[in-house]
Scaffold this active site. Structure first.
Site, PDB file in Angstrom:
ATOM      1  CB  THR A 116      -0.880  -0.008   1.153  1.00 26.48           C
ATOM      2  OG1 THR A 116      -0.027  -0.505   2.465  1.00 26.48           O
ATOM      3  CG2 THR A 116      -2.073  -0.965   1.106  1.00 26.48           C
TER       4      THR A 116
ATOM      5  CG  PHE B 111      -4.930   5.253   6.174  1.00 25.65           C
ATOM      6  CD1 PHE B 111      -3.825   4.392   6.120  1.00 25.65           C
ATOM      7  CD2 PHE B 111      -4.726   6.351   5.709  1.00 25.65           C
ATOM      8  CE1 PHE B 111      -2.625   4.754   5.564  1.00 25.65           C
ATOM      9  CE2 PHE B 111      -3.328   6.789   5.465  1.00 25.65           C
ATOM     10  CZ  PHE B 111      -2.595   6.215   5.127  1.00 25.65           C
TER      11      PHE B 111
ATOM     12  CB  CYS C  33      -4.431   1.415   8.337  1.00 22.89           C
ATOM     13  SG  CYS C  33      -3.000   1.056   8.355  1.00 22.89           S
TER      14      CYS C  33
END
Ligand code: HEM
Length: 462
Positions: A268, A399, A406
């Site tokens: 990512t 996120f 995250c």
């Protein structure tokens, strides 16, 4: 009165399987959203899934009193390799509870601060490589950012050097991981009968999983044989205890989570950095502003951990890149078991209880209601200062959300700002082919494809 939810027609038995390109599901979903609007229904393998793509609906499904993460589709296939690791754990799964509570402190501000020197070490390897390459060599940006982020996560959190900058080929873990992720995505879009005809693919899939698990096991064995008092994530996993129950993570959960961190912790961020440089090269004004910010805040010396928090324009560039191209392209939720009856979204769309609801983040990020008629354009100013903080709730969610958002966000943020600052401090960058049209490749994450730049060392920089 419930408003009907649009649904592409599909075909008998297979439903909408053919509407989704298994090698770029996100793009297929975006096209369907263009045609069917902010909510539509797909029938995949006998089950209905609901796809939302407006900020209004995204905001509603971010309500953790009504919804929780759902692991289905490709993500459920990823469990074949990483089981109940943090990313792929089912809502409420015991291993997630223990691992989450044990590992959150390691990713707090202090933990990330402590990792700075190692991040710096790896980032300077990238700078050295680009300096050696010189202005005449085209640089495969995404590959080098993958080297950077993989080496960073392995070094910072597990004290393991992959040394990706010292070899032409990526570490075998990367090939196994890419193969595993692509195949996990395909399996989710393939019929069971189809799988029977793919024996060699199946064998490769399991070999890839075995390779990743072996790499993780070696890290554990090495650390157990060579203990250190480093406060890294590996020690937190091996010796930490759940602050609530006093339980330790099981060996199985440790392996699941090492692979989870290696995968979730680099693909990512590497995609984010690649999109940032794509946009900067396409937008000379933004590139100039970002470089001037680095020159005025950092100057010519080393980039310090304090300076990394003082580069607001670069942060705006990163947010804007993630708005347009969220590198984890979506997430799914479903109604909590405690919430009775069917789900009603926006007061009018009725969804059966238990059905998966997925968001296409790149579409929500381009919702014209929130981001205006120019939502498709790269304009970092809209993500700068108050313009960003005053966005409606949950308008920017690259996120993820809430407890299942995250865990590595501060890590990714620090790592990406540092890399961008070091590159802009040392190089003038430009697109290798000025006529390059962005192509996006998807594994589970998205990245620019066939994207090359050239980097020329700046005068007077050492
Ligand atoms: C979860 C995005 C970097 C580790 C997530 C989720 C998103 C996301 C969207 C939620 C997924 C879902 O709800 O299904 C990103 C982006 C990154 C990034 C865009 C970089 C730009 C990282 C890094 C790490 C990491 C650097 C590790 C150091 C994780 C883990 C989870 C997660 C373990 C699962 C959390 C849980 O459910 O407990 N990430 N991530 N990510 N991320 Fe990241």
């Amino acid at each position: 009165m419930s408003t009907p939810i649009p649904a592409p027609p599909g075909i008998p038995l297979l439903g909408n399987v053919l509407d989704i390109d298994p090698s770029n599901a996100n793009q297929s979903l975006s096209h369907l959203a263009d045609k069917y609007g902010p909510i539509f229904k797909l029938n995949l393998f006998g089950g209905d899934r609901y796809i939302v793509s407006s900020v209004e609906l995204l905001n509603e499904i971010c309500d953790e009193k009504r919804f929780a993460k759902m692991v289905s589709g490709p993500l459920e296939q990823v469990r074949n390799g990483v089981g109940s690791g943090l990313f792929t754990a089912y809502h409420g799964e015991h291993d997630w509870e223990v691992a989450h509570r044990t590992l959150v402190p390691a990713f707090g501000p202090l933990g990330i601060h402590d990792m700075y020197d190692e991040m710096y070490d790896v980032a300077t390897q990238l700078v050295a490589k680009w300096a050696r390459a010189g202005p005449e060599q085209k640089i495969a940006v995404t590959d080098d950012f993958t080297r950077l982020t993989l080496d960073s996560i392995a070094l910072c959190v597990m004290d393991k050097r992959f040394n990706s900058f010292y070899s032409e080929k990526m570490h075998p873990f990367v090939d196994a991981m890419v193969g595993f992720l692509i195949e996990s995505g395909r399996r989710a879009a393939r019929t069971r009968i189809g799988a029977l005809f793919n024996r060699s693919v199946e064998r490769q899939y399991h070999e890839d999983i075995a390779l990743m698990r072996n790499v993780a096991q070696e890290m554990v064995d090495y650390r157990r044989a060579n203990p250190t008092d480093k406060k890294d994530l590996l020690n937190a996993m091996l010796f930490g205890k759940d602050p609530k129950t006093g339980e330790k993570m099981s060996d199985e959960s440790i392996i699941n989570n090492i692979i989870t961190f290696l995968i979730a912790g680099h693909e990512t961020t590497s995609g984010l950095l690649s999109f940032v440089f794509y946009h900067l090269c396409k937008n000379p004004e933004a590139l100039r502003t970002a470089q001037e910010e680095v020159d005025s805040v950092v100057g010519k010396g080393p980039v310090t951990v304090q300076q990394v928090t003082k580069l607001p324009y670069i942060e705006a560039v990163m947010r804007e890149a993630l708005r347009l191209y969220p590198t984890a392209p979506g997430f799914s939720v479903t109604a909590l078991p405690t919430v009775p009856g069917p789900v009603v979204l926006a007061g009018k769309y009725t969804i059966p209880h238990g059905a998966p609801i997925a968001v296409i983040l790149s579409k929500a990020g381009r919702d014209p209601v929130v981001f205006g008629a120019d939502a498709d354009e790269f304009k970092p100013d809209r993500m700068y200062g108050e313009n960003f903080t005053k966005l409606p709730p949950n308008a920017w969610k690259p996120f993820g959300n809430g407890a299942r958002g995250c865990i590595g966000r501060p890590f990714a943020w620090q790592e990406a700002i540092l890399a961008i600052a070091l590159i802009l401090q040392n190089f003038n960058v430009r697109m290798d082919d000025p006529s390059y049209q962005l192509q996006v490749r998807q594994t589970l994450t998205v990245k620019p494809d066939n994207f090359f730049i050239r980097a020329t060392l700046r005068e007077g920089i050492n």
